[in-house]
Scaffold this motif. Structure first.
Motif, PDB file in Angstrom:
ATOM      1  N   THR A 166       0.825  -1.149  -0.023  1.00 35.54           N
ATOM      2  CA  THR A 166       0.197  -0.014   0.209  1.00 35.54           C
ATOM      3  C   THR A 166       0.774   1.138   0.215  1.00 35.54           C
ATOM      4  OG1 THR A 166      -1.876  -1.081   0.869  1.00 35.54           O
ATOM      5  CG2 THR A 166      -1.930   1.334   1.372  1.00 35.54           C
ATOM      6  N   ILE A 167       1.909   1.308   0.668  1.00 37.44           N
ATOM      7  CA  ILE A 167       2.921   2.375   0.840  1.00 37.44           C
ATOM      8  C   ILE A 167       3.338   2.696  -0.460  1.00 37.44           C
ATOM      9  CG2 ILE A 167       5.113   3.138   1.852  1.00 37.44           C
ATOM     10  CD1 ILE A 167       4.402   1.660   4.407  1.00 37.44           C
ATOM     11  N   GLN A 168       3.984   1.494  -1.097  1.00 31.48           N
ATOM     12  CA  GLN A 168       4.513   1.605  -2.368  1.00 31.48           C
ATOM     13  C   GLN A 168       3.595   2.289  -3.393  1.00 31.48           C
ATOM     14  OE1 GLN A 168       7.716   0.299  -3.118  1.00 31.48           O
ATOM     15  NE2 GLN A 168       7.724   1.238  -5.088  1.00 31.48           N
ATOM     16  N   SER A 169       2.505   1.825  -3.343  1.00 33.44           N
ATOM     17  CA  SER A 169       1.338   2.101  -4.471  1.00 33.44           C
ATOM     18  C   SER A 169       0.720   3.720  -4.273  1.00 33.44           C
ATOM     19  CB  SER A 169       0.272   1.394  -4.638  1.00 33.44           C
ATOM     20  OG  SER A 169      -0.489   1.315  -3.364  1.00 33.44           O
ATOM     21  N   ASP A 170       0.645   3.981  -2.909  1.00 36.84           N
ATOM     22  CA  ASP A 170       0.502   5.460  -2.274  1.00 36.84           C
ATOM     23  C   ASP A 170       1.527   6.341  -2.714  1.00 36.84           C
ATOM     24  OD1 ASP A 170      -1.895   4.391  -1.409  1.00 36.84           O
ATOM     25  OD2 ASP A 170      -1.631   4.688   0.699  1.00 36.84           O
ATOM     26  N   MET A 171       2.621   6.107  -2.482  1.00 41.28           N
ATOM     27  CA  MET A 171       3.709   6.906  -2.867  1.00 41.28           C
ATOM     28  C   MET A 171       3.748   7.507  -4.467  1.00 41.28           C
ATOM     29  SD  MET A 171       6.874   5.598  -0.617  1.00 41.28           S
ATOM     30  CE  MET A 171       8.056   6.927  -1.165  1.00 41.28           C
ATOM     31  N   LEU A 172       3.558   6.264  -5.181  1.00 44.16           N
ATOM     32  CA  LEU A 172       3.445   6.590  -6.665  1.00 44.16           C
ATOM     33  C   LEU A 172       2.290   7.382  -7.047  1.00 44.16           C
ATOM     34  CD1 LEU A 172       4.633   6.050  -9.584  1.00 44.16           C
ATOM     35  CD2 LEU A 172       3.174   3.917  -9.707  1.00 44.16           C
TER      36      LEU A 172
END
Length: 530
Positions: A424-430
């Protein structure tokens, strides 16, 4: 893409004292003696200079424009290298290594190519106290090193395709203001050099590699990029055409070239006489490509995601994805402390079994607050806290680095929940970075609109006649007078084409170039750049 497992990189026990312009330290900084003194919005240049040092990404070296990549930064390059190396091997690319030095004769074989690099070439002229019989260039790129041997190795269509890559360093003696990762005199990269029997094969590979470069930025580094083709003025010297992925730094209003994949056509094969016998017995020159991706990408990642507390590293490339911090109270007895340590070890083992990179920070000479700031400064995606109350409740507290959000998770659920949260963190950062990029690209059709967008520190998508003389005129007209300092000069530097995006908006018939009034041939992305 799955999260990559591996051993975390050892860290020093304390961060170096902040350097640069000081501002009054807040309460937290006084307590921990950690933290940034410049702000990203207030003084971006000073913030960046501080953050790469304080987060232990680099150390300065006594040769201007050269930097030491510390383990915390090199681990990111390792993740990029491991992923990309596996992908190109699926395509049939093999790794090799060619020498660092180039003879002057080889370097000057292709006139346009050497002219493109002439000002940046570093030369070795002495051995001890003796002058060399002939000076040797240190590679700025390896076309002229490799292609004389391609001539020897390629004789028949059966020898094609030849697809080689090397992971190496290059030297380009830049005279512009050096910036860690972004503009340095020596940097790490991969460079692929391939040869094919037909243009169709070469064209297909150019775009396949470009897609992989875009994936590194977007899927690993969580940085959105625009895929496009360079203008004739901006393409690689000697290439038929150059494709590129372009990033944008909102705080400076400047684009940055993220990686390039070039179709060299038959230009180099004719210069180096790389010929092969075709299936029908005739002779033909090979079609060639070259493509490269560098450690500049790490700087783009830092500039995109970092904040006033330090760097923010996406989970897929961070050396430590989860830091587990036990918080033993001084009131706890030995038995309770041992139980907390045992629970921390169990959680660590469960997370490692799940394929995650985990660090337990059980140092007893630092307070929990100091540890929080230490790992926040370094951008670790997720912090797991285990205190006395958590032990009583059978839970752990998870804290996100990107948003600061916290949640309580039962011990039995930690090994399942943490990988989900990291994804989730990975996708939210993008998603956050993509939303910001979208607001920084303005579509205009007039010169007045173009200049207004530049003043807002935005990139500009504008209809263009695709003429080099017009691009040169735009750069001249959009540049103001140099100021007294670097920041002023950057604010008034001229704009150029960043790329001609592969995804083009509709261009209605009769649309005119925003700068010349001539019929427009395409939409080009313009901006000031690094």
């Amino acid at each position: 893409m799955p999260l990559h497992a591996g051993e975390p990189t050892p860290q020093a026990d304390a961060a170096p004292a902040p350097k640069g312009k000081a501002k009054p330290a807040g309460k937290k900084q006084k307590e921990t003696k950690l933290g940034m003194r410049a702000t990203k919005d207030g003084d971006f240049s000073e913030w960046y200079s501080q953050v790469v040092i304080e987060s232990e990404m680099i150390s300065h070296y006594d040769v201007s424009g050269c930097y030491i990549l510390r383990p915390w930064a090199y681990a990111i390059w390792d993740e990029i290298k491991n992923w990309f190396d596996a992908e190109i091997k699926k395509l049939g690319v093999q790794n090799a290594y060619f020498p660092l030095f180039i003879t002057e004769e080889a370097l000057t074989t292709e006139k346009d190519h050497v002219e493109g690099f002439a000002a940046e070439v570093a030369w070795v002229t002495k051995s001890g106290s003796s002058d060399l019989d002939r000076p040797l260039a240190i590679r700025p790129t390896s076309e002229t090193v490799m292609y004389p041997f391609y001539r020897d190795w390629i004789r028949s269509h059966r020898d094609l395709p030849l697809r080689l890559n090397q992971w190496t360093n290059v030297v380009r003696w830049e005279f512009k203001h050096p910036t860690p990762f972004i503009r340095s005199r020596e940097f790490l990269w991969q460079e692929g050099h391939t040869a094919f029997a037909t243009r169709g094969e070469a064209d297909a590979e150019v775009h396949t590699i470009l897609d992989l470069y875009a994936a590194i930025y977007q899927d690993l580094l969580a940085v959105p990029v625009v895929r496009g083709v360079k203008s004739s003025k901006e393409k690689f010297a000697g290439a038929l055409y150059t494709t590129t992925v372009e990033a944008f730094i909102p705080h400076t209003g400047r684009g940055i070239q993220g990686g390039t994949s070039h179709c060299l056509g038959q230009n180099f094969s004719k210069m180096f006489n790389i010929e092969f016998e075709t299936e029908d017995g005739t002779r033909a020159h090979a079609w060639q490509n070259s493509w490269g991706f560098t450690t500049r990408s790490i700087g783009v990642m830092i500039m995109t995601h970092g904040d006033d507390r330090g760097v923010v590293i996406p989970p897929r490339v961070c050396a430590v994805q989860v830091v587990l911090i036990p918080i033993p109270s001084t009131k706890l007895g030995e038995e309770a402390r041992a139980a907390m340590a045992a629970r921390a070890a169990e959680i660590e083992a469960a997370l490692k079994t799940a394929g995650l990179r985990v660090r337990v920070d059980d140092r007893d000479n630092y307070t929990p607050g100091w540890k929080y700031n230490y790992w926040e400064l370094r951008g670790v995606p997720l912090r797991l806290e285990l205190g006395p109350k958590d032990m009583e409740a059978g839970v752990a507290m998870l804290a996100r680095r990107d948003t600061g959000a916290k949640e309580s998770v039962a011990w039995a659920d930690v090994a399942a929940r943490v990988p989900q949260l990291l994804d989730t963190i990975q996708s939210d950062m993008l998603a956050k970075a993509k939303a910001t990029l979208d607001t920084c690209i303005e579509q205009v059709t007039t010169w007045e609109g173009f200049m207004a967008a530049l003043e807002r520190k935005h990139a500009v998508l504008a209809p263009w006649c695709d003429e080099e003389s017009v691009e040169e005129d735009v750069k001249r007209r959009s540049a103001g007078k140099d100021g007294e300092n670097k920041d002023a000069r950057e604010a008034t530097m001229g704009a150029k084409t960043l790329c001609i995006p592969l995804e083009q908006p509709e261009l209605p018939e009769g649309t005119m170039c925003f700068a010349s009034g001539k019929p427009a041939k395409n939409w080009a992305l313009w901006g000031r750049s690094y």
